[in-house]
Design a protein around this motif. Structure first.
Motif, mmCIF file in Angstrom:
data_model
loop_
_atom_site.group_PDB
_atom_site.id
_atom_site.type_symbol
_atom_site.label_atom_id
_atom_site.label_comp_id
_atom_site.label_asym_id
_atom_site.label_seq_id
_atom_site.Cartn_x
_atom_site.Cartn_y
_atom_site.Cartn_z
ATOM 1 N N ILE A 173 -84.357 33.359 6.684
ATOM 2 C CA ILE A 173 -84.317 32.065 5.989
ATOM 3 C C ILE A 173 -82.896 31.532 5.948
ATOM 4 C CG2 ILE A 173 -84.563 30.965 3.730
ATOM 5 C CD1 ILE A 173 -87.032 32.686 3.295
ATOM 6 N N GLY A 174 -81.933 32.406 5.648
ATOM 7 C CA GLY A 174 -80.548 31.966 5.594
ATOM 8 C C GLY A 174 -80.023 31.497 6.933
ATOM 9 N N SER A 175 -80.502 32.098 8.027
ATOM 10 C CA SER A 175 -80.041 31.729 9.368
ATOM 11 C C SER A 175 -80.753 30.494 9.906
ATOM 12 C CB SER A 175 -80.279 32.896 10.341
ATOM 13 O OG SER A 175 -79.564 34.040 9.949
ATOM 14 N N ALA A 176 -82.010 30.288 9.514
ATOM 15 C CA ALA A 176 -82.836 29.288 10.182
ATOM 16 C C ALA A 176 -82.997 27.984 9.424
ATOM 17 C CB ALA A 176 -84.227 29.871 10.454
ATOM 18 N N LEU A 177 -82.936 28.016 8.110
ATOM 19 C CA LEU A 177 -83.412 26.864 7.341
ATOM 20 C C LEU A 177 -82.367 26.288 6.396
ATOM 21 C CD1 LEU A 177 -86.916 28.237 6.265
ATOM 22 C CD2 LEU A 177 -86.364 26.895 8.312
ATOM 23 N N TYR A 178 -82.435 24.964 6.249
ATOM 24 C CA TYR A 178 -81.793 24.277 5.142
ATOM 25 C C TYR A 178 -82.880 23.982 4.113
ATOM 26 C CZ TYR A 178 -77.395 23.264 7.569
ATOM 27 O OH TYR A 178 -76.186 23.356 8.194
ATOM 28 N N ILE A 179 -82.651 24.373 2.891
ATOM 29 C CA ILE A 179 -83.636 24.138 1.830
ATOM 30 C C ILE A 179 -82.942 23.401 0.694
ATOM 31 C CG2 ILE A 179 -85.358 25.168 0.315
ATOM 32 C CD1 ILE A 179 -85.211 27.685 2.054
ATOM 33 N N GLU A 198 -85.838 22.101 6.341
ATOM 34 C CA GLU A 198 -85.637 21.698 7.734
ATOM 35 C C GLU A 198 -84.928 22.819 8.481
ATOM 36 O OE1 GLU A 198 -83.628 18.001 8.141
ATOM 37 O OE2 GLU A 198 -85.197 16.839 7.152
ATOM 38 N N TRP A 199 -85.079 22.791 9.802
ATOM 39 C CA TRP A 199 -84.396 23.757 10.641
ATOM 40 C C TRP A 199 -82.900 23.470 10.644
ATOM 41 C CZ3 TRP A 199 -86.971 27.849 12.239
ATOM 42 C CH2 TRP A 199 -88.357 27.766 12.404
ATOM 43 N N LYS A 200 -82.096 24.518 10.755
ATOM 44 C CA LYS A 200 -80.651 24.328 10.848
ATOM 45 C C LYS A 200 -80.236 23.878 12.241
ATOM 46 C CE LYS A 200 -78.668 27.334 7.303
ATOM 47 N NZ LYS A 200 -77.825 28.518 7.042
ATOM 48 N N ILE A 202 -81.490 22.386 16.176
ATOM 49 C CA ILE A 202 -82.492 21.793 17.064
ATOM 50 C C ILE A 202 -81.901 21.796 18.467
ATOM 51 C CG2 ILE A 202 -83.793 19.707 17.641
ATOM 52 C CD1 ILE A 202 -83.855 19.003 14.727
ATOM 53 N N GLU A 203 -82.531 22.536 19.362
ATOM 54 C CA GLU A 203 -82.075 22.654 20.738
ATOM 55 C C GLU A 203 -80.598 23.045 20.807
ATOM 56 O OE1 GLU A 203 -82.990 19.007 22.653
ATOM 57 O OE2 GLU A 203 -85.165 19.304 22.563
ATOM 58 N N GLY A 204 -80.224 23.983 19.954
ATOM 59 C CA GLY A 204 -78.870 24.490 19.971
ATOM 60 C C GLY A 204 -77.848 23.634 19.288
ATOM 61 N N MET A 205 -78.251 22.476 18.740
ATOM 62 C CA MET A 205 -77.318 21.565 18.071
ATOM 63 C C MET A 205 -77.436 21.699 16.561
ATOM 64 S SD MET A 205 -75.765 20.077 20.583
ATOM 65 C CE MET A 205 -74.998 18.660 19.797
ATOM 66 N N GLN A 206 -76.294 21.743 15.910
ATOM 67 C CA GLN A 206 -76.321 21.798 14.455
ATOM 68 C C GLN A 206 -76.795 20.439 13.907
ATOM 69 O OE1 GLN A 206 -75.499 24.676 13.200
ATOM 70 N NE2 GLN A 206 -75.581 24.297 11.009
ATOM 71 N N VAL A 207 -77.638 20.472 12.890
ATOM 72 C CA VAL A 207 -78.143 19.227 12.319
ATOM 73 C C VAL A 207 -77.620 19.069 10.896
ATOM 74 C CG1 VAL A 207 -80.242 19.273 13.700
ATOM 75 C CG2 VAL A 207 -80.249 20.322 11.451
ATOM 76 N N SER A 208 -77.642 17.846 10.404
ATOM 77 C CA SER A 208 -77.175 17.598 9.057
ATOM 78 C C SER A 208 -78.187 18.154 8.051
ATOM 79 C CB SER A 208 -77.003 16.094 8.819
ATOM 80 O OG SER A 208 -78.234 15.421 9.017
ATOM 81 N N ARG A 209 -77.716 18.429 6.867
ATOM 82 C CA ARG A 209 -78.598 18.953 5.837
ATOM 83 C C ARG A 209 -79.632 17.904 5.440
ATOM 84 N NH1 ARG A 209 -75.592 23.263 2.027
ATOM 85 N NH2 ARG A 209 -74.332 24.240 3.625
ATOM 86 N N PRO A 210 -80.830 18.334 5.122
ATOM 87 C CA PRO A 210 -81.864 17.375 4.754
ATOM 88 C C PRO A 210 -81.540 16.682 3.439
ATOM 89 C CG PRO A 210 -82.597 19.587 4.287
ATOM 90 C CD PRO A 210 -81.307 19.728 5.036
ATOM 91 N N THR A 211 -81.945 15.443 3.337
ATOM 92 C CA THR A 211 -81.789 14.728 2.072
ATOM 93 C C THR A 211 -83.168 14.436 1.519
ATOM 94 O OG1 THR A 211 -81.704 12.625 3.286
ATOM 95 C CG2 THR A 211 -79.613 13.671 2.739
ATOM 96 N N CYS A 212 -83.282 14.486 0.203
ATOM 97 C CA CYS A 212 -84.578 14.315 -0.435
ATOM 98 C C CYS A 212 -84.912 12.831 -0.613
ATOM 99 C CB CYS A 212 -84.577 15.002 -1.798
ATOM 100 S SG CYS A 212 -84.313 16.798 -1.681
#
Length: 212
Positions: A173-179, A198-200, A202-212
């Motif tokens: 969970i710590g490696s894969a997900l933003y919660i 959300e996934w941390k 996507i296709e090897g690219m870091q994504v921004s943290r999810p917003t509620c």
């Protein structure tokens, strides 16, 4: 009145003796609750610091308990145990300030994820509810290649359900997900009804943290 005073003294003496013998505050609080004494864990902890208890338990036992409470190694062990006791310990961020949500629990408290860093954005949600959402997300996405790369199992879903200990699940969970712990409502108090996952990557690219 005398009976009440005597019972209180018995409780204090038992508390000090059990704590000095190695019982945890949670175990002691649970034992008291089962016997009809629903004393919150935080109250029990405070009782261990009260000087009036010295008259009940004696100088030697009182000082022994103080030494245990003030032991820096004990504080480190407590933090370490608390951080790994639950699936989502230090795995969920407050959507407002970004800090880790804490886990509030006790004999008379339903376990909750919460953030009380500032008075104007208190957010919380049930821990069991949050756990169920994360478990559902993982199981529904067990066939996703991003998940498969992390677990490296032929049947990731089965491995998650039947094989993985809590420590391994927390690692994934710590490696894969933003919660994020999300807020609802208005005014000074905010009580979350959901979390966003959300996934941390996507296709090897870091994504921004999810917003509620």
């Amino acid at each position: 009145m005398a009976e009440v005073v005597n019972r209180r003294a018995e409780v204090v003496l038992e508390l000090f003796e059990r704590f000095a013998a190695g019982d945890t505050l949670i175990d002691i609080a649970r034992s008291f609750a089962e016997r009809g004494w629903p004393i919150p864990r935080t109250t029990i902890q405070g009782m261990l610091h009260r000087q009036y208890a010295r008259e009940i338990v004696g100088d030697e036992l009182f000082q022994r308990v103080q030494d245990i409470l003030n032991d820096p190694e004990r504080a480190g062990r407590v933090r370490e145990a608390q951080s790994g006791r639950h699936l989502l310990s230090r795995r969920v961020n407050c959507s407002i300030c970004g800090r880790y949500a804490e886990i509030a629990s006790g004999v008379d408290v339903v376990p909750r994820l919460r953030c009380f860093q500032k008075r104007d954005h208190s957010v919380s949600t049930g821990l069991v509810f949050a756990d169920s959402l994360v478990e559902k997300f993982v199981l529904e996405n067990a066939s996703d290649p991003r998940f498969g790369e992390l677990v490296q199992e032929r049947d990731p879903k089965r491995a998650w359900i039947e094989a993985y200990p809590l420590s391994r699940k927390r690692e994934i969970i710590g490696s894969a997900l933003y919660i994020q712990l999300c807020r609802t409502g208005g005014g000074r108090g905010y009580y979350a009804r959901s979390i966003k996952i959300e996934w941390k990557k996507i296709e090897g690219m870091q994504v921004s943290r999810p917003t509620c």
